[in-house]
Design a protein around this motif. Structure first.
Motif, PDB file in Angstrom:
ATOM      1  N   GLY A  63       1.016  17.109   6.788  1.00 42.84           N
ATOM      2  CA  GLY A  63       1.010  16.611   5.456  1.00 42.84           C
ATOM      3  C   GLY A  63       0.592  15.114   5.282  1.00 42.84           C
ATOM      4  O   GLY A  63       0.257  14.726   4.352  1.00 42.84           O
ATOM      5  N   ILE A  64       0.859  14.581   6.671  1.00 43.62           N
ATOM      6  CA  ILE A  64       0.162  12.967   6.434  1.00 43.62           C
ATOM      7  C   ILE A  64      -1.064  12.761   6.188  1.00 43.62           C
ATOM      8  O   ILE A  64      -1.345  11.880   5.495  1.00 43.62           O
ATOM      9  N   ASN A  65      -1.807  13.516   6.739  1.00 40.81           N
ATOM     10  CA  ASN A  65      -3.219  13.401   6.437  1.00 40.81           C
ATOM     11  C   ASN A  65      -3.608  13.827   5.102  1.00 40.81           C
ATOM     12  O   ASN A  65      -4.592  13.379   4.290  1.00 40.81           O
ATOM     13  N   ASP A  66      -2.916  14.909   4.397  1.00 41.00           N
ATOM     14  CA  ASP A  66      -3.192  15.230   2.798  1.00 41.00           C
ATOM     15  C   ASP A  66      -2.938  13.693   2.119  1.00 41.00           C
ATOM     16  O   ASP A  66      -3.538  13.697   1.263  1.00 41.00           O
ATOM     17  N   ILE A  67      -1.954  13.127   2.573  1.00 40.42           N
ATOM     18  CA  ILE A  67      -1.402  12.000   1.795  1.00 40.42           C
ATOM     19  C   ILE A  67      -2.538  10.760   2.226  1.00 40.42           C
ATOM     20  O   ILE A  67      -2.962  10.091   1.256  1.00 40.42           O
ATOM     21  N   GLY A  68      -2.673  10.588   3.428  1.00 35.97           N
ATOM     22  CA  GLY A  68      -3.264   9.221   3.907  1.00 35.97           C
ATOM     23  C   GLY A  68      -4.948   9.554   3.590  1.00 35.97           C
ATOM     24  O   GLY A  68      -5.627   8.337   3.529  1.00 35.97           O
ATOM     25  N   TRP A  69      -5.330  10.734   4.179  1.00 33.00           N
ATOM     26  CA  TRP A  69      -6.862  10.821   3.718  1.00 33.00           C
ATOM     27  C   TRP A  69      -7.220  12.183   3.130  1.00 33.00           C
ATOM     28  O   TRP A  69      -7.675  13.248   3.591  1.00 33.00           O
ATOM     29  N   PRO A  70      -7.173  12.138   1.860  1.00 29.57           N
ATOM     30  CA  PRO A  70      -7.413  13.074   0.967  1.00 29.57           C
ATOM     31  C   PRO A  70      -8.898  13.539   0.365  1.00 29.57           C
ATOM     32  O   PRO A  70      -9.190  14.753   0.191  1.00 29.57           O
ATOM     33  N   GLY A  71      -9.846  12.471   0.977  1.00 31.34           N
ATOM     34  CA  GLY A  71     -11.237  12.807   0.813  1.00 31.34           C
ATOM     35  C   GLY A  71     -11.727  13.650   1.705  1.00 31.34           C
ATOM     36  O   GLY A  71     -11.262  14.298   2.623  1.00 31.34           O
ATOM     37  N   GLU A  72     -13.094  13.741   1.476  1.00 27.57           N
ATOM     38  CA  GLU A  72     -13.872  14.715   2.662  1.00 27.57           C
ATOM     39  C   GLU A  72     -14.470  13.955   3.626  1.00 27.57           C
ATOM     40  O   GLU A  72     -14.762  14.521   4.773  1.00 27.57           O
ATOM     41  N   ASN A  73     -14.767  12.760   3.222  1.00 33.34           N
ATOM     42  CA  ASN A  73     -15.386  11.873   4.473  1.00 33.34           C
ATOM     43  C   ASN A  73     -14.595  10.532   4.675  1.00 33.34           C
ATOM     44  O   ASN A  73     -13.570  10.461   4.919  1.00 33.34           O
ATOM     45  N   ALA A  74     -15.458   9.466   4.399  1.00 31.50           N
ATOM     46  CA  ALA A  74     -14.689   8.239   4.618  1.00 31.50           C
ATOM     47  C   ALA A  74     -13.670   7.980   3.562  1.00 31.50           C
ATOM     48  O   ALA A  74     -13.657   8.663   2.332  1.00 31.50           O
ATOM     49  N   ILE A  75     -12.482   7.315   3.865  1.00 28.17           N
ATOM     50  CA  ILE A  75     -11.457   6.910   2.982  1.00 28.17           C
ATOM     51  C   ILE A  75     -11.881   5.877   1.897  1.00 28.17           C
ATOM     52  O   ILE A  75     -12.339   4.794   2.280  1.00 28.17           O
ATOM     53  N   THR A  76     -11.990   6.123   0.561  1.00 27.96           N
ATOM     54  CA  THR A  76     -11.936   5.599  -0.495  1.00 27.96           C
ATOM     55  C   THR A  76     -11.243   5.116  -1.602  1.00 27.96           C
ATOM     56  O   THR A  76     -10.542   6.292  -1.321  1.00 27.96           O
ATOM     57  N   PRO A  77     -11.039   4.324  -2.321  1.00 28.64           N
ATOM     58  CA  PRO A  77      -9.974   3.913  -3.288  1.00 28.64           C
ATOM     59  C   PRO A  77     -10.099   5.177  -4.326  1.00 28.64           C
ATOM     60  O   PRO A  77      -9.131   5.261  -5.106  1.00 28.64           O
ATOM     61  N   ASP A  78     -11.439   5.954  -4.334  1.00 31.92           N
ATOM     62  CA  ASP A  78     -11.729   6.833  -5.521  1.00 31.92           C
ATOM     63  C   ASP A  78     -11.018   8.123  -5.234  1.00 31.92           C
ATOM     64  O   ASP A  78     -10.961   9.000  -5.802  1.00 31.92           O
ATOM     65  N   ASP A  79     -10.692   8.185  -3.879  1.00 28.22           N
ATOM     66  CA  ASP A  79     -10.046   9.514  -3.236  1.00 28.22           C
ATOM     67  C   ASP A  79      -8.757   9.849  -4.176  1.00 28.22           C
ATOM     68  O   ASP A  79      -7.854   8.799  -4.100  1.00 28.22           O
TER      69      ASP A  79
END
Length: 366
Positions: free
Chosen positions: A229-245
């Motif tokens: 679940g930590i990746n659902d929270i920390g890295w919700p987007g498809e590619n790079a982590i962006t503020p828009d995720d």
């Protein structure tokens, strides 16, 4: 790869007198040709114990073609192996083969030969090595009839990211040792990989999507331990982590947990929930430092509260309390941190395993 042999080592948890090897072409788009294979008790540096070296067969044949999307199970091979033995599996790839079905962060050395079939060689000369698992999925052992299996279902923390390679220092590895010391006839199966998420695909198939193939495919599973679940929270987007995720809500993740709980129970399998460990300032100073924000921390706290008190799981392991710095709430303890504020080091993984109550883990199992 083409006309090369790959030798890989994996530690089994329970012992027996024969083994079966499962190879996988789950993500292959073309048939996978295995020209030959072997199994043995592992030695050092890719070498094996010559007296234990046995050829693999499939339906009595010395080679096999694995269809796209499929696993292949070897015939039973007579091999006496004690609990916690390291087993070496070698496969010869005669045709040009894309490395499609790969566990990239295997935390274990894979030895790759130059041209030729060296599956029957005790001494193995490697032209190159990887820290990934290539096509090797499972090793089944003919354990005693009353034995059972626990599947550890997770992400990079259960996968052992940052632990010392070739040392079996993942926290489920330490659980396997504790179970043997307690004379419990329980096999440990690690079904974790880096980047895994409950709800959406990332570096692989999401937990809801792989539950059947990665849990129900194993024989004699009595319990699943879910730490994800930590990746659902920390890295919700498809590619790079962006503020828009847009990260999921705590309720979104809890709903995913409830699905996994219901599906486990439908098959008579217990499911134990593990709280999400601290991640304040994860990847600080790196392009991925947006993995952590104070808003995301609120989601983690809410998810952990439900794991502890929601009553959905058959048991709870509170890794958050074990790993949190008592002087800095929300932060991983410095002495357990491998350096990225997210993943434990070897000491941290051992502390996680040592904190697990085996009776909670196994319920009524003996």
């Amino acid at each position: 790869m083409e006309n090369q042999t790959v030798r890989q080592v994996a530690r089994i948890s329970v012992g027996g007198n024969s083994v079966r090897v499962v190879l996988s072409n789950a993500f292959g788009e073309k048939p996978l040709t295995i020209g030959a294979g072997s199994v043995a008790i592992a030695g050092k540096g890719g070498n094996v114990d010559q007296a234990t070296l046995k050829p693999l067969t499939w339906g009595g044949n010395s080679s096999v073609v694995v269809p796209p999307g499929a696993p292949i199970l070897s015939d039973p091979i007579a091999l006496s192996a004690e609990a916690l033995s390291e087993i070496s599996v070698s496969i010869f790839l005669p045709k040009k083969t894309a490395l499609s079905s790969v566990h990239w962060d295997g935390v274990q050395t894979a030895y790759i030969s130059g041209p030729g079939n060296f599956t029957n060689e005790a001494a193995f000369k490697a032209d190159s090595t990887l820290k990934s698992r290539l096509f090797l999925s499972d090793i089944w052992v003919d354990a005693v009839p009353e034995s059972e299996a626990i599947v550890f279902f997770g992400d990079s923390i259960t996968d052992g990211n940052c632990s010392t390679p070739d040392a079996n220092n993942r926290w489920p590895d330490h659980i396997a040792k504790r179970l043997q010391e307690a004379n419990r006839k329980v096999a440990v199966v690690n079904e974790a990989f880096s980047g895994n998420r409950v709800l959406t695909d990332g570096m692989g198939v999401n937990a809801l999507g792989r539950f059947d193939s990665d849990i129900l495919s194993h024989p004699k599973v009595s319990t699943v331990v879910l730490m994800m679940g930590i990746n659902d929270i920390g890295w919700p987007g498809e590619n790079a982590i962006t503020p828009d995720d847009k990260e999921p809500t705590a309720q979104d993740i809890i709903t995913g947990y409830k699905q996994l709980i219901d599906r486990a129970h439908a098959h008579g399998i217990r499911i134990v929930g593990a709280t999400l460990t601290p991640f304040a300032e994860t990847f600080k100073g790196l392009p991925t430092e947006g993995y952590y924000t104070p808003e995301k921390e609120k989601i983690r706290v809410a998810v952990n509260e439900w794991i502890r008190t929601g009553g959905g799981f058959d048991g709870v392991v509170d890794f958050d309390k074990v790993m949190e710095d008592p002087a800095k709430p929300g932060y991983l303890r410095d002495d357990y941190d491998c350096g990225d504020n997210l993943h434990p080091n070897d000491a941290g993984y051992k502390a996680m395993a040592d904190a697990v109550d085996l009776d909670v883990l196994l319920g009524s199992a003996k």
